[in-house]
Design a protein around this motif. Structure first.
Motif, short mmCIF file in Angstrom:
data_model
loop_
_atom_site.label_atom_id
_atom_site.label_comp_id
_atom_site.label_asym_id
_atom_site.label_seq_id
_atom_site.Cartn_x
_atom_site.Cartn_y
_atom_site.Cartn_z
N THR A 275 -27.99 7.07 29.26
CA THR A 275 -29.10 6.84 28.34
C THR A 275 -29.67 5.44 28.49
O THR A 275 -30.88 5.25 28.56
N ARG B 235 -28.13 7.50 16.20
CA ARG B 235 -27.64 8.33 17.29
C ARG B 235 -26.29 8.93 16.91
O ARG B 235 -25.60 8.43 16.02
N TYR C 9 -21.92 12.31 21.69
CA TYR C 9 -22.22 13.51 22.47
C TYR C 9 -20.97 13.99 23.19
O TYR C 9 -20.47 13.33 24.11
N THR D 7 -36.90 9.13 23.40
CA THR D 7 -37.08 9.57 24.78
C THR D 7 -38.55 9.85 25.08
O THR D 7 -39.10 9.39 26.09
N SER E 189 -24.13 9.10 23.63
CA SER E 189 -24.69 9.64 22.39
C SER E 189 -26.07 10.22 22.64
O SER E 189 -26.68 10.01 23.68
N LYS E 190 -26.55 10.94 21.63
CA LYS E 190 -27.89 11.51 21.64
C LYS E 190 -28.60 11.11 20.35
O LYS E 190 -27.96 10.80 19.35
#
Length: 466
Positions: free
Chosen positions: A41, A272, A275, A164, A145-146
């Motif tokens: 990321t 966040r 993940y 994003t 993480s997302k």
């Protein structure tokens, strides 16, 4: 079946740094990445691209003030597409650099989704559906993480977007509504503010960057308001709806009133989440916490002795440099060394302009702990270098133990704070007192002089230039 001493799952800053350190220490190492580019990321859709856009948009802001320096600029035009292309070029070059480092250190790279079959066997599912198995004596999970979301918000990734999508917009928003007044929201909000967008920030807490020292939050809010950003703190978002090219955000304030904002884009930046999707960690016996993080001990060892986890997927601040330190710690622990991390000395940075940075305890934390402390503060506007550069917003604040004078925290907002905070980390790593820092020579004229002056202020109120 290939066999490795260490297999790292995830190639973000924590993962690739850990892999390099493992290789340096003589371990046969592999890294698994599900995307076609390395870097995770941070390099692909986080730290690096956002800083590239911040740098480009900062030039726009500077040009607006060139006349003050006797420089006339006519006919300035913003080409967002070219700005985005430059951002991508920076990303591509940086990711290629990581690939070079993998080759240099003889780390085998597997592209695909890594998942556990058992504690030592990892399946790599490739894009074509084929599966390759490898053996790992030790595994380091670094899957990151997302972006988080609120349960009632439907992200269409066109008008209701995450960070994003905000990094590759095809137009400058007319009105960007940012949900979340943390690092990500403020950084990307400032990018588009500089490019001409109206930006409104809706924050649930009573101030922006709520995890940092209150003085920094107050000063940053003041500066960003001066730049044109609008804030709705202590507002709880109730709904986010899209109608064509319009997005409406309804939020409730402390009085129970509903405030409705209408814009053409809404950026959801509410943090966040770890993940772990696709890892099949239950097959290996690895446990998660109630917050969805991987449970680890002080050595970052999971509930399975040969499996470790680092970075955003474990407890602590979600910071690239924190992940890097953890990656190195695990590698050196596996090699029989005795590394350590002082999590109190992991700095936090916001890359707006002025930049914001802090390390150690905040004043709010010291009050909660009942710690006796003293405060030294110094404004950037009193620095000759700040006036010469027209960067007079900001301050440095030093918190020191009232009895021993040991520095407990250093917090700053101002030009180059992201770099200046390193001096604070070094001082605190060696348990310096405010007096120690005050007696160290700082070159003149520099922004760093604000740190010396703040230390002087914390030491019997001896600041010279205020």
């Amino acid at each position: 079946m290939s066999s490795f001493d260490v297999v790292v799952i995830g190639s973000g800053p924590g993962g690739y740094v850990s892999a390099i350190r493992c290789a340096q220490l003589g371990f046969k190492t592999a890294i698994i990445e599900k995307y076609s580019t390395l870097g995770g990321t941070c390099l692909n859709v986080g730290c690096i691209p956002s800083k590239a856009l911040l740098a480009s948009s900062h030039h726009v802001e500077e040009i607006a003030h060139f006349a003050d320096h006797g420089i006339e600029v006519n006919g300035m035009k913003i080409d967002l597409a070219k700005m985005i292309d430059r951002k991508q070029a920076v990303v591509d070059q940086t990711c290629a650099g990581v690939k070079f480092l993998m080759d240099k250190n003889k780390i085998e790279v597997f592209e695909g989704v890594g998942s556990f079959e058992n504690t030592t066997t990892i399946n790599i599912t490739k894009k074509d559906g084929s599966v390759e198995k490898i053996e790992a004596k030790n595994t380091i999970i670094a899957t990151g993480s997302k972006p988080s979301n609120l349960p009632f918000i439907k992200l269409d990734k066109e008008r209701i977007i995450t960070s994003t999508e905000a990094l590759k917009l095809s137009e400058v928003p007319k009105h960007l509504i940012v949900i979340g007044g943390g690092v990500i929201g403020l950084e990307l909000g400032q990018v588009y503010l500089r490019l001409g967008a109206q930006v409104s920030v809706v924050e649930y807490a009573d101030r922006v960057i709520p995890g940092m020292d209150g003085a920094l939050s107050k000063e940053l809010t003041k500066v960003l308001k001066k730049q044109g950003m609008k804030f709705y703190t202590s507002h709880k978002v109730q709904s986010v709806e899209r109608e064509g090219d319009s997005v409406k955000v309804a939020a409730e304030n402390k009085k129970g009133e509903i405030v409705t904002l209408e814009g053409d884009y809404a950026l959801v930046a509410v943090g966040r989440r770890p993940y772990t999707q696709g890892l099949n960690i239950e097959k290996a016996g690895v446990k998660l916490t109630e917050r969805g993080q991987i449970e680890v001990n002080e050595h970052l060892q999971t509930t399975v002795s040969n499996i470790y986890a680092i970075g955003d997927v474990v407890r602590g601040a979600m910071l690239a440099h924190k992940a890097e330190e953890e990656g190195v710690l695990v590698a050196e622990f596996l090699a029989g060394q005795k590394p350590h991390i002082d999590y109190n000395l992991i700095p936090g940075v916001v890359y707006t302009w002025p930049e914001v940075a802090g390390v150690g305890k905040t004043e709010e934390q010291l009050k909660t702990e009942g710690k006796e402390y003293k405060v030294g503060s110094f404004p950037f506007r009193a620095l000759g270098r700040a006036r010469a550069s027209a960067d007079t917003d900001g301050l440095v604040k030093i918190l020191a133990d009232k009895n021993t004078d040991e520095i407990l925290g250093i917090h700053m907002i101002g030009a180059r704070s992201a770099d200046l905070i390193a001096e604070a980390v070094v001082a605190m790593e060696y348990r310096a007192s405010a007096e120690d820092l005050a007696r160290m020579s700082h070159a003149h004229p520099t922004f760093a002089e604000a740190i010396k002056e703040a230390a002087l202020a914390a030491t019997e109120n001896r600041a010279i230039h205020v």
